[in-house]
Write a protein that holds these residues in place. Structure first.
Motif, PDB file in Angstrom:
ATOM      1  N   TYR A 169      52.229  52.466  67.956  1.00  0.00           N
ATOM      2  CA  TYR A 169      52.938  51.889  69.106  1.00  0.00           C
ATOM      3  C   TYR A 169      52.565  50.435  69.321  1.00  0.00           C
ATOM      4  CZ  TYR A 169      54.878  56.403  70.327  1.00  0.00           C
ATOM      5  OH  TYR A 169      55.604  57.581  70.297  1.00  0.00           O
ATOM      6  N   TRP A 170      51.371  50.057  68.888  1.00  0.00           N
ATOM      7  CA  TRP A 170      50.944  48.660  68.968  1.00  0.00           C
ATOM      8  C   TRP A 170      51.743  47.809  67.970  1.00  0.00           C
ATOM      9  CZ3 TRP A 170      45.248  47.180  70.053  1.00  0.00           C
ATOM     10  CH2 TRP A 170      45.079  45.803  70.034  1.00  0.00           C
ATOM     11  N   ASP A 217      54.903  48.921  72.220  1.00  0.00           N
ATOM     12  CA  ASP A 217      54.955  49.722  73.453  1.00  0.00           C
ATOM     13  C   ASP A 217      53.512  49.847  73.928  1.00  0.00           C
ATOM     14  OD1 ASP A 217      55.053  51.716  75.406  1.00  0.00           O
ATOM     15  OD2 ASP A 217      56.778  52.695  74.462  1.00  0.00           O
ATOM     16  N   TRP A 218      53.093  48.892  74.751  1.00  0.00           N
ATOM     17  CA  TRP A 218      51.692  48.821  75.146  1.00  0.00           C
ATOM     18  C   TRP A 218      51.237  50.035  75.940  1.00  0.00           C
ATOM     19  CZ3 TRP A 218      49.674  45.538  72.127  1.00  0.00           C
ATOM     20  CH2 TRP A 218      50.292  44.326  71.814  1.00  0.00           C
ATOM     21  N   SER A 219      52.099  50.568  76.788  1.00  0.00           N
ATOM     22  CA  SER A 219      51.693  51.695  77.620  1.00  0.00           C
ATOM     23  C   SER A 219      51.400  52.929  76.759  1.00  0.00           C
ATOM     24  CB  SER A 219      52.762  52.015  78.672  1.00  0.00           C
ATOM     25  OG  SER A 219      53.977  52.402  78.063  1.00  0.00           O
ATOM     26  N   LYS A 220      52.230  53.173  75.737  1.00  0.00           N
ATOM     27  CA  LYS A 220      51.994  54.322  74.860  1.00  0.00           C
ATOM     28  C   LYS A 220      50.786  54.071  73.951  1.00  0.00           C
ATOM     29  CE  LYS A 220      56.603  56.356  74.824  1.00  0.00           C
ATOM     30  NZ  LYS A 220      57.793  56.727  74.009  1.00  0.00           N
ATOM     31  N   LYS A 229      48.174  52.308  74.762  1.00  0.00           N
ATOM     32  CA  LYS A 229      47.012  52.526  75.619  1.00  0.00           C
ATOM     33  C   LYS A 229      46.764  54.011  75.846  1.00  0.00           C
ATOM     34  CE  LYS A 229      45.137  51.460  80.193  1.00  0.00           C
ATOM     35  NZ  LYS A 229      45.410  50.862  81.530  1.00  0.00           N
ATOM     36  N   TYR A 230      47.836  54.771  76.071  1.00  0.00           N
ATOM     37  CA  TYR A 230      47.715  56.214  76.310  1.00  0.00           C
ATOM     38  C   TYR A 230      47.007  56.893  75.137  1.00  0.00           C
ATOM     39  CZ  TYR A 230      49.123  61.118  76.571  1.00  0.00           C
ATOM     40  OH  TYR A 230      49.127  62.499  76.593  1.00  0.00           O
ATOM     41  N   GLU A 242      43.352  55.870  74.725  1.00  0.00           N
ATOM     42  CA  GLU A 242      42.511  56.566  75.707  1.00  0.00           C
ATOM     43  C   GLU A 242      42.207  57.987  75.245  1.00  0.00           C
ATOM     44  OE1 GLU A 242      44.783  56.136  79.279  1.00  0.00           O
ATOM     45  OE2 GLU A 242      43.786  54.261  79.862  1.00  0.00           O
ATOM     46  N   CYS A 265      47.709  42.807  77.641  1.00  0.00           N
ATOM     47  CA  CYS A 265      48.869  43.326  76.910  1.00  0.00           C
ATOM     48  C   CYS A 265      49.509  44.467  77.701  1.00  0.00           C
ATOM     49  CB  CYS A 265      48.456  43.840  75.531  1.00  0.00           C
ATOM     50  SG  CYS A 265      47.700  42.574  74.480  1.00  0.00           S
ATOM     51  N   GLY A 266      50.666  44.194  78.282  1.00  0.00           N
ATOM     52  CA  GLY A 266      51.370  45.215  79.059  1.00  0.00           C
ATOM     53  C   GLY A 266      50.726  45.523  80.393  1.00  0.00           C
ATOM     54  N   GLN A 267      49.778  44.698  80.800  1.00  0.00           N
ATOM     55  CA  GLN A 267      49.077  44.922  82.064  1.00  0.00           C
ATOM     56  C   GLN A 267      48.465  43.607  82.522  1.00  0.00           C
ATOM     57  OE1 GLN A 267      45.661  47.495  81.317  1.00  0.00           O
ATOM     58  NE2 GLN A 267      45.383  46.595  79.294  1.00  0.00           N
TER      59      GLN A 267
END
Length: 279
Positions: free
Chosen positions: A204-205, A212-215, A217-218, A221, A243-245
């Motif tokens: 996703y990066w 897709d930064w949120s995915k 990061k998910y 994590e 990035c995305g935040q």
């Protein structure tokens, strides 16, 4: 096929019964395990490859006998010579890591090849690694992918992860983020959940046309929760760069510190930089 001597077959059966009775692998000093060597010895001396392998492993790890790597390797060698694939694999590991003998990657490659050709999935993965890194054999990314894929198709979760890595990096094949995601998900659901989660984060990066930064990061994590230092470092990077935040130096320091505690060198350098102690 020649019939086995009933006496030798009985010795092997008795030895395996003793091993299972001892709850093998958890109670290695149990009195039952000590009795296994004599049974295995009788069948191994008569040429039974299964007994040769088990006798070698008793000596290899000191299960119920005094550890003796010389005897262990002799029995594993004997079993490998008559086609025992797990004996060939463990002999390869010994050569690969210099256990009881001088490290010899060429010999390791030979025995991994024997075991993999006979169907051992751990050996298939190991062959992929040797071709990928050019250890014991010339580097060949296409052959690396071929062996990773063979292991993966036989249910080897770590091989699935490495197939995903090859597609992500375009190593030995054309880069394909969708195929990488497919194999990382298979690894995730087949037992290598940390690697699968980390790989999905990387997909996703790096996906096109935009990350897709949120995915990312998910999934990082998820991998970090299972102890992935690389995922922790990447979470620190995402927080540091925003990035995305929103940029968050406190979060960045937290994740870099977590990764550094696990010995991740790049995280140590990042900590030094953010703390004003760069050198």
């Amino acid at each position: 096929m020649p019939l086995e001597d009933p006496a030798n077959t009985n010795s092997l059966r008795c030895a395996l019964s003793v091993i299972f009775r001892a709850n093998f692998g958890r109670h290695t000093t149990n009195r039952y395990v000590r009795n296994a060597r004599a049974y295995f010895q009788a069948a191994a001396t008569a040429g039974n490859s299964i007994a040769m392998y088990w006798l070698g492993m008793l000596y290899y790890d000191g299960w119920g006998v005094e550890q003796n790597l010389t005897l262990a390797l002799q029995w594993l060698q004997a079993a490998a010579e008559v086609g025992h694939r797990k004996a060939a694999y463990n002999l390869a590991v010994a050569h690969d890591n210099g256990i009881g003998l001088l490290k010899n990657r060429v010999q390791a490659f030979h025995y991994y090849s024997q075991a993999a050709t006979a169907g051992d999935t751990d050996a298939m993965w190991a062959l992929g690694q040797m071709y990928y890194c050019g250890e014991g054999v010339g580097q060949d990314l296409a052959k690396a992918l071929r062996w990773y894929r063979t292991g993966a198709r036989n249910g080897h979760a770590t091989s699935m992860y490495h197939v995903g890595k090859c597609y992500l990096r375009g190593a030995g094949t054309k880069q394909s983020i969708p195929r990488a995601k497919y194999w990382y998900r298979r690894a995730l659901h087949s037992g290598f959940s940390m690697g699968g989660a980390f790989g999905l984060g990387m997909c996703y990066w790096q996906q096109e046309p935009a990350a897709d930064w949120s995915k990312a990061k998910y999934w990082f994590e998820k991998a970090a929760e299972q102890g992935s230092a690389g995922a922790m470092y990447n979470l620190g990077y995402l927080a540091e760069c925003g990035c995305g935040q929103v940029e968050n130096q406190a979060d960045a320091l937290f994740w870099y510190r977590k990764a550094a505690e696990l010995g991740f060198e790049q995280a140590l350098l990042k900590l030094a930089k953010l703390s004003g102690e760069e050198f």
